[in-house]
Design a protein around this motif. Structure first.
Motif, short mmCIF file in Angstrom:
data_model
loop_
_atom_site.label_atom_id
_atom_site.label_comp_id
_atom_site.label_asym_id
_atom_site.label_seq_id
_atom_site.Cartn_x
_atom_site.Cartn_y
_atom_site.Cartn_z
N ALA A 108 14.51 10.63 1.45
CA ALA A 108 14.92 12.03 1.53
C ALA A 108 16.26 12.17 2.24
N TYR A 109 16.68 11.08 2.90
CA TYR A 109 17.95 11.11 3.61
C TYR A 109 19.09 10.78 2.66
N ARG A 110 20.24 11.30 2.96
CA ARG A 110 21.42 11.03 2.14
C ARG A 110 22.11 9.77 2.64
N PHE A 111 22.32 8.82 1.72
CA PHE A 111 23.08 7.62 2.04
C PHE A 111 24.41 7.70 1.32
N ILE A 112 25.43 7.20 1.97
CA ILE A 112 26.77 7.23 1.36
C ILE A 112 26.91 6.12 0.37
N LYS A 126 17.44 3.88 -1.20
CA LYS A 126 18.38 4.96 -1.55
C LYS A 126 17.75 5.92 -2.56
N GLU A 127 17.00 5.38 -3.52
CA GLU A 127 16.38 6.21 -4.56
C GLU A 127 15.21 7.04 -4.02
N THR A 128 14.47 6.48 -3.09
CA THR A 128 13.24 7.14 -2.66
C THR A 128 13.39 7.95 -1.38
N ASP A 159 10.70 3.79 6.59
CA ASP A 159 10.88 2.94 7.77
C ASP A 159 10.63 1.47 7.41
N SER A 160 9.60 1.22 6.65
CA SER A 160 9.28 -0.14 6.25
C SER A 160 10.35 -0.71 5.31
N LEU A 161 10.80 0.10 4.38
CA LEU A 161 11.85 -0.35 3.47
C LEU A 161 13.12 -0.71 4.24
N TYR A 162 13.47 0.12 5.22
CA TYR A 162 14.67 -0.15 6.02
C TYR A 162 14.53 -1.47 6.80
N ARG A 163 13.42 -1.61 7.52
CA ARG A 163 13.23 -2.84 8.32
C ARG A 163 13.16 -4.06 7.43
N TYR A 164 12.50 -3.92 6.28
CA TYR A 164 12.38 -5.04 5.34
C TYR A 164 13.74 -5.45 4.82
N ALA A 165 14.54 -4.49 4.40
CA ALA A 165 15.89 -4.80 3.87
C ALA A 165 16.76 -5.43 4.96
N TYR A 166 16.70 -4.87 6.15
CA TYR A 166 17.52 -5.40 7.25
C TYR A 166 17.11 -6.83 7.61
N ALA A 167 15.80 -7.08 7.65
CA ALA A 167 15.31 -8.42 7.96
C ALA A 167 15.72 -9.41 6.88
N LEU A 168 15.63 -9.00 5.61
CA LEU A 168 16.09 -9.87 4.53
C LEU A 168 17.57 -10.17 4.66
N TYR A 170 0.81 -1.21 0.00
CA TYR A 170 0.00 0.00 0.00
C TYR A 170 0.85 1.27 0.00
N TRP A 171 1.97 1.24 0.68
CA TRP A 171 2.85 2.42 0.78
C TRP A 171 4.22 2.01 0.25
N LEU A 172 4.39 2.14 -1.04
CA LEU A 172 5.57 1.62 -1.73
C LEU A 172 6.87 2.28 -1.30
N ASP A 173 6.80 3.52 -0.88
CA ASP A 173 8.02 4.27 -0.56
C ASP A 173 8.15 4.60 0.93
N ALA A 174 7.58 3.78 1.78
CA ALA A 174 7.65 4.02 3.23
C ALA A 174 9.07 3.70 3.71
#
Length: 92
Positions: free
Chosen positions: A88-92, A84-86, A58-67, A52-56
């Motif tokens: 607003a924060y800068r990632f190195i 990284k693409e979506t 917090d969810s993307l971070y937790r999902y990636a970390y869990a994977l 439902y929220w493709l660019d969330a």
């Protein structure tokens, strides 16, 4: 959810009416499982939220970390790239 923390009816959760705080309310469960390091449950819950929220972020971070913690590195890398693409924060 039963006592063993398994989600037998997760597919039945399909909100038809959205409250402004629906994303925050639904985000509570994956946060709880993330803190308890129940990464399999985090993956299931975040997949549902990201439908439902493709660019969330917090969810993307937790999902990636869990994977990543489940050693699903290729999938985690795809999610991190999307984050990284979506984000607003800068990632190195």
């Amino acid at each position: 959810m039963n006592q063993t923390l398994k989600f037998s009816r997760l597919n039945n959760i399909n909100p038809l009416v959205y409250h402004l705080e629906t994303q925050n309310i639904l985000g509570f469960l994956p946060q709880l499982h993330f803190k308890r390091q129940n990464y399999q449950n985090v993956i299931k819950l975040e997949e549902k939220i990201l439908m439902y929220w493709l660019d969330a972020n917090d969810s993307l971070y937790r999902y990636a970390y869990a994977l990543f913690k489940q050693k699903k590195y290729d999938q985690a890398l795809k999610i991190v790239t999307k984050l990284k693409e979506t984000s607003a924060y800068r990632f190195i």
